[in-house]
Design a protein around this motif. Structure first.
Motif, PDB file in Angstrom:
ATOM      1  N   UNK A  79       0.798  -1.129   0.101  1.00 15.17           N
ATOM      2  CA  UNK A  79      -0.065   0.058  -0.092  1.00 15.17           C
ATOM      3  C   UNK A  79       0.869   1.312  -0.051  1.00 15.17           C
ATOM      4  N   UNK A 101       1.461   3.843  -3.007  1.00 14.51           N
ATOM      5  CA  UNK A 101       1.020   5.147  -2.959  1.00 14.51           C
ATOM      6  C   UNK A 101       2.228   6.060  -3.012  1.00 14.51           C
ATOM      7  N   UNK A 128       3.153   6.305  -6.704  1.00 12.76           N
ATOM      8  CA  UNK A 128       2.189   6.878  -7.581  1.00 12.76           C
ATOM      9  C   UNK A 128       2.108   8.255  -7.345  1.00 12.76           C
ATOM     10  N   UNK A 129       2.218   8.820  -6.244  1.00 13.76           N
ATOM     11  CA  UNK A 129       1.897   9.971  -5.578  1.00 13.76           C
ATOM     12  C   UNK A 129       2.773  10.915  -6.719  1.00 13.76           C
ATOM     13  N   UNK A 131       0.933  11.157 -10.122  1.00 15.73           N
ATOM     14  CA  UNK A 131       0.082  11.872 -10.379  1.00 15.73           C
ATOM     15  C   UNK A 131       0.144  13.403 -10.378  1.00 15.73           C
ATOM     16  N   UNK A 132       1.238  13.784  -9.558  1.00 17.22           N
ATOM     17  CA  UNK A 132       1.495  15.048  -9.494  1.00 17.22           C
ATOM     18  C   UNK A 132       2.117  15.568 -10.982  1.00 17.22           C
ATOM     19  N   UNK A 173       1.376  14.056 -13.789  1.00 12.86           N
ATOM     20  CA  UNK A 173       0.083  14.236 -14.644  1.00 12.86           C
ATOM     21  C   UNK A 173      -0.908  15.505 -14.462  1.00 12.86           C
ATOM     22  N   UNK A 174      -0.807  15.910 -13.346  1.00 11.47           N
ATOM     23  CA  UNK A 174      -1.310  17.128 -12.965  1.00 11.47           C
ATOM     24  C   UNK A 174      -0.803  18.233 -13.603  1.00 11.47           C
ATOM     25  N   UNK A 213      -2.282  -8.069  -4.939  1.00  8.38           N
ATOM     26  CA  UNK A 213      -3.617  -8.124  -4.042  1.00  8.38           C
ATOM     27  C   UNK A 213      -4.276  -9.438  -4.313  1.00  8.38           C
ATOM     28  N   UNK A 218     -13.286 -12.434  -1.346  1.00  6.67           N
ATOM     29  CA  UNK A 218     -14.392 -11.867  -0.554  1.00  6.67           C
ATOM     30  C   UNK A 218     -15.326 -11.978  -1.161  1.00  6.67           C
ATOM     31  N   UNK A 235     -13.227   5.671 -18.980  1.00  5.77           N
ATOM     32  CA  UNK A 235     -13.340   6.536 -19.964  1.00  5.77           C
ATOM     33  C   UNK A 235     -12.288   7.874 -20.181  1.00  5.77           C
ATOM     34  N   UNK A 236     -11.484   7.867 -18.910  1.00 12.79           N
ATOM     35  CA  UNK A 236     -10.130   8.841 -19.122  1.00 12.79           C
ATOM     36  C   UNK A 236      -9.200   8.217 -20.000  1.00 12.79           C
ATOM     37  N   UNK A 250     -14.339  -7.112  -6.400  1.00 10.07           N
ATOM     38  CA  UNK A 250     -12.908  -6.266  -6.863  1.00 10.07           C
ATOM     39  C   UNK A 250     -11.944  -7.137  -7.836  1.00 10.07           C
TER      40      UNK A 250
END
Lengths: 440, 130
Positions: free
Chosen positions: A224, A228, A231-232, A235-236, A238-239, A279, A286, A304-305, A331
């Motif tokens: 996790x 994270x 990827x953080x 994503x910045x 990409x932003x 995972x 589950x 969609x993106x 999931x």
């Protein structure tokens, strides 16, 4: 099975111990009987009898024991020998009544073997001896030395025999009871040992289970955090790319920014794939009710993106036949559909005027059949086997991580399902997934 | 309902993400004022004194989950005990990189959270919020 042999082993080992202990005692008793015979010889000068009969008895006993060490025949011989000593003593003491008690001493000694049957030879010998000698005396033979009475009435004889029988019977009973009790004890000891062993095993299992759970939890935490933290920044990036795209750009810069963007997306997709893989392999299934319509809507919204860039929009058609509730891991189903539909979008056929992917689902009480059909570029039949391999990519033009279909296959298998592929280059691809309905 | 002042708060420990959110919202004219908070604690300290000046409260709060010291969920726990007029005024949206099902579930179960958005914030996502 092993359980029984161990009990048997324990049982045999204990009885062997009883046997050894008793055998040792027999040496002392037999020596004492023989010596006592020699002692009695002093009274009526019966040395021949004391040495001859007593000696032969000992020879018979030790010879049997030596010749047949594994059999318990020598124990029956010792039973006979006690009877013979009784007869010998009665004779040596010229029918002294008290010498009849020697039989009872022998009978009592034999209890130590915990075998009631050992009373039989002694009792048999006593009966034969008494009957023979009693009869001989009755007939008036001299020097029989059976009793000091001149004449033994039948009534005395019967009472004598009756009491002797009771003694033999009781001694046999004690032997039998001792054996039973010993067996109960062995069983209890055995059960106790087994219980302790089981307890120890259970504790060890619980402990390793606990350790596993802990390490699994830690690993989950690790995955996790790593995903994270990896990827953080992406994503910045990409932003920031998104911010650039919002303004006016020089075409050269615009092209470079779009290359940057596709690289970032590729890397992010790769991390997501690894995350999905980890995972799937670690987490428990589950089970819950799955509504395919909702699930497909979610999956399509996520995708969609994806097709906003240089790719044409691919029409996603869904056909769901449900009358029965379907239970599975939502999931995981999402991972499967997401990967397959995104592949259909990614590998669409530029020659096709109307690119589409059709997802049809048929649900029964026992299973769901999911069919994903597209009119994309297709896969050559020689590659059909390989596409599910880890890190396999069909061509250098493949844009994915090479994990997608591997994850799909692993995930389907985790749900106890089967996935099959039909495809022809230029025509399209069909994936058939058969999943069991996990409704409990 | 169009709010009077379109004041938005963004809570994120990552300065670049704060910058992105601010720029996207300003360029798309989604907000007039963007308050950037570098930590959950700072955000709470900002909100608390505003209970007697509710007009100054942001109507939207974009909240990151993974932050040092106080996570987005820790923020929500404390937010619960803020005065009602603050809670009524603000709409909270989770804005995170997390794809974790548990994070999504936890966020969806929380009564104060309206949406769960994945980073980065871009004009398409803003368009969906309008």
């Amino acid at each position: 099975m092993t359980q029984q042999t161990t009990y048997q082993d324990m049982h045999d080992a204990y009885l062997l111990q009883v046997k050894h202990k008793s055998d040792k005692l027999m040496n002392y008793f037999l020596f004492s009987f023989f010596t006592a015979g020699l002692g009695l010889a002093v009274f009526y000068d019966t040395w021949l009898v004391a040495i001859g009969i007593g000696g032969l008895s000992l020879v018979a006993y030790y010879a049997t024991k030596w010749l047949l060490p594994d059999s318990d025949a020598y124990q029956y011989i010792v039973s006979l020998v006690f009877g013979i000593f009784m007869a010998q003593y009665i004779y040596q003491m010229h029918g002294l009544f008290e010498m009849h008690f020697i039989a009872f001493i022998g009978s009592a000694i034999l209890i130590t073997y915990q075998n009631w049957k050992l009373q039989i030879p002694l009792a048999a010998l006593v009966i034969v001896h008494h009957a023979t000698f009693g009869y001989l005396q009755y007939l008036g033979y001299d020097k029989v030395y059976f009793t000091q009475l001149d004449y033994m009435t039948l009534q005395t004889f019967i009472i004598h025999g009756f009491l002797a029988t009771i003694v033999f019977f009781i001694c046999g009973l004690w032997a039998w009871q001792m054996k039973k009790q010993t067996e109960v004890q062995i069983e209890q000891t055995y059960e106790m040992g087994r219980f302790q062993e089981e307890q120890a095993q259970r504790n060890a299992l619980l402990q390793s289970n606990e350790e596993l759970r802990k390490s699994n939890k830690e690993l989950d935490r690790f995955v996790y955090s790593v995903s994270h933290d990896l990827r953080a920044p992406l994503s910045s990036m990409l932003g920031v790319v998104g911010l650039c795209e919002m303004g006016e750009m020089d075409p050269f810069i615009e092209k470079n920014v779009s290359l940057l963007k596709s690289s970032i997306k590729k890397l992010d997709g790769f991390i997501i794939d690894i995350l999905d893989y980890s995972r799937n392999s670690r987490l428990e299934v589950d089970t819950q009710e799955v509504h395919f319509a909702d699930l497909l809507t979610d999956v399509c919204n996520n995708l969609k993106f994806m097709c906003t860039e240089d790719q044409r929009k691919v029409e996603v058609r869904t056909k769901i036949e449900n009358g029965v509730a379907f239970h599975s891991d939502r999931s995981r189903l999402s991972i499967i559909l997401n990967n397959l539909i995104s592949n259909s979008i990614r590998y669409q056929n530029p020659q096709e005027a109307d690119p589409f992917v059709e997802v049809s689902v048929a649900i029964t009480a026992s299973s769901a059949d999911i069919r994903i059909t597209d009119n994309g570029i297709g896969i050559e039949s020689k590659n059909h086997e390989k596409v599910f391999n880890m890190f396999y990519r069909v061509s250098t033009q493949s844009v994915g991580s090479g994990l997608g279909l591997y994850i799909v296959k692993e995930t389907v298998e985790k749900l106890n399902g089967v996935i099959k592929l039909e495809s022809e280059p230029g025509k399209g691809t069909v994936f058939n997934i058969h999943l069991p309905n996990l409704a409990s | 309902m169009e709010p009077k002042s379109r004041k938005v708060m963004v809570v994120d420990d990552n300065q670049i993400d704060l910058y992105i959110a601010e720029m996207v919202m300003k360029t798309t004219k989604f907000a007039d004022e963007v308050i950037c908070m570098g930590s959950a604690r700072e955000a709470l300290d900002y909100l608390k004194p505003l209970h007697d000046r509710p007009e100054e409260l942001p109507y939207l709060i974009f909240l990151d989950i993974n932050m040092p010291e106080m996570t987005g969920f820790d923020f929500l726990n404390e937010y619960k005990s803020l005065p009602e007029n603050i809670r009524k005024k603000c709409i909270i949206m989770m804005l995170t990189t997390s794809l974790d099902e548990n994070d999504r579930k936890l966020a969806e179960e929380n009564v104060f959270v309206q949406r769960f958005l994945n980073k980065p914030l871009d004009k398409d996502k803003i368009a969906q919020l309008k």
